[in-house]
Design a protein around this motif. Structure first.
Motif, short mmCIF file in Angstrom:
data_model
loop_
_atom_site.label_atom_id
_atom_site.label_comp_id
_atom_site.label_asym_id
_atom_site.label_seq_id
_atom_site.Cartn_x
_atom_site.Cartn_y
_atom_site.Cartn_z
N ALA A 45 2.18 -9.36 -0.72
CA ALA A 45 1.04 -9.40 -1.65
C ALA A 45 1.53 -9.89 -3.01
O ALA A 45 2.68 -9.70 -3.39
N TRP A 46 0.62 -10.54 -3.75
CA TRP A 46 0.96 -11.01 -5.10
C TRP A 46 0.08 -10.37 -6.16
O TRP A 46 0.40 -10.44 -7.34
N ASP A 47 -1.02 -9.75 -5.76
CA ASP A 47 -1.85 -9.06 -6.75
C ASP A 47 -1.16 -7.76 -7.15
O ASP A 47 -0.38 -7.18 -6.39
N GLU A 48 -1.45 -7.31 -8.37
CA GLU A 48 -0.72 -6.16 -8.92
C GLU A 48 -0.82 -4.92 -8.05
O GLU A 48 0.20 -4.28 -7.75
N ALA A 49 -2.01 -4.58 -7.62
CA ALA A 49 -2.17 -3.36 -6.82
C ALA A 49 -1.41 -3.47 -5.51
O ALA A 49 -0.75 -2.51 -5.08
N GLY A 50 -1.47 -4.64 -4.88
CA GLY A 50 -0.79 -4.82 -3.61
C GLY A 50 0.72 -4.77 -3.74
O GLY A 50 1.41 -4.20 -2.89
N VAL A 51 1.24 -5.37 -4.82
CA VAL A 51 2.69 -5.38 -5.03
C VAL A 51 3.20 -3.97 -5.32
O VAL A 51 4.23 -3.54 -4.80
N ILE A 52 2.47 -3.24 -6.16
CA ILE A 52 2.87 -1.86 -6.46
C ILE A 52 2.85 -1.01 -5.19
O ILE A 52 3.78 -0.23 -4.94
N GLU A 53 1.82 -1.18 -4.39
CA GLU A 53 1.73 -0.42 -3.14
C GLU A 53 2.90 -0.75 -2.22
O GLU A 53 3.50 0.14 -1.60
N PHE A 54 3.24 -2.04 -2.14
CA PHE A 54 4.35 -2.46 -1.27
C PHE A 54 5.66 -1.82 -1.71
O PHE A 54 6.35 -1.19 -0.90
N PHE A 55 6.02 -1.98 -2.98
CA PHE A 55 7.32 -1.49 -3.42
C PHE A 55 7.38 0.04 -3.49
O PHE A 55 8.44 0.63 -3.28
#
Length: 248
Positions: free
Chosen positions: A62-72
């Motif tokens: 993901a590249w959107d902020e919410a998606g990236v935070i969720e991933f990491f």
């Protein structure tokens, strides 16, 4: 040493695996294609069994902020917990130059802030390798910054580096097992707009690059030196843009 490389089949991870194997280590590539899913937390304990070091070179899908935070949040939390359970001796994480100076970073960078925080809070000894942007990602930056056919980018300086140099820095950190942080960058420092113009021209892309202070970097205005190394001991790879382009 047995060294497990998460994201070991990806752009950086595959290079790290190859380098470590050349140096005589038992280098294991771990990714979803090998049955290891850091986000779901599956396959980690088995993959880490007997490992001296784990190198995390995973990339968010993901590249959107919410998606990236969720991933990491999920991936890093699961990896560190598994390392602690199994008894892995050292953790090496790939991050971005400037993250430690931008705790309020937004967009993709916000996910890396979360990742670094989780690593710092973990009981597992760690090294964070902070790299500047890769030459290989210049086309993606141009595409992400395109508005009405023009590439609109802020005034930040950039000091891009070859992916091969980043892989080498990760392999070095895995061998050294020294706690702390390392910065790695290329030899040339210039406005990001300049690198984008060169890359677009070399690829025969006619898009104009327009410097717009309000455009920022991936949707966020950053300081002029926010994305370049400031440490005196930063690792400066000698391969510049022209040499990288000729080789690639």
């Amino acid at each position: 040493m047995k060294i497990v490389v998460l994201g070991g089949t990806g752009r950086i991870g595959a290079r790290v695996v190859a380098l470590l194997a050349e140096r005589g280590h038992e280098a294991v590539a771990a990714s979803r294609s090998t049955g290891v899913d850091a986000v779901a937390g599956t396959g980690l304990d088995a993959a880490f069994d007997g490992a001296d070091v784990v190198v995390d070179a995973t990339e968010s899908s993901a590249w959107d902020e919410a998606g990236v935070i969720e991933f990491f949040t999920a991936a890093t939390g699961n990896v560190l917990a598994a390392e602690d359970r199994v008894g892995v001796g050292h953790h090496v994480a790939l991050s971005i130059v400037g993250i430690d100076r931008n705790p309020e970073a937004r967009g993709y960078l916000a996910g890396k802030v979360v990742q670094e925080r989780l690593v710092a809070e973990s009981a597992v000894p760690s090294t964070i390798v902070r790299a500047t942007q890769f030459f290989e990602f210049l086309p993606q930056i141009a595409d992400a910054s395109t508005v009405d056919g023009e590439v609109r980018i802020g005034t930040a300086l950039m000091q891009p580096v070859a992916a091969e140099a980043v892989a080498r820095a990760l392999a070095d950190a895995a061998e050294a097992r020294t706690a702390g942080a390392v910065e790695v960058a290329g030899p040339e420092r210039a406005p990001l707009a300049e690198f984008l113009r060169r890359d677009l021209s070399d690829r025969g892309d006619a898009r104009a690059v327009v410097v717009d202070p309000a455009a920022g970097y991936f949707g966020r205005v950053v300081g002029e030196t926010s994305l370049v190394p400031v440490r005196d001991d930063a690792v400066i790879d000698p391969v510049g843009y022209e040499e990288w382009r000729a080789a690639s």
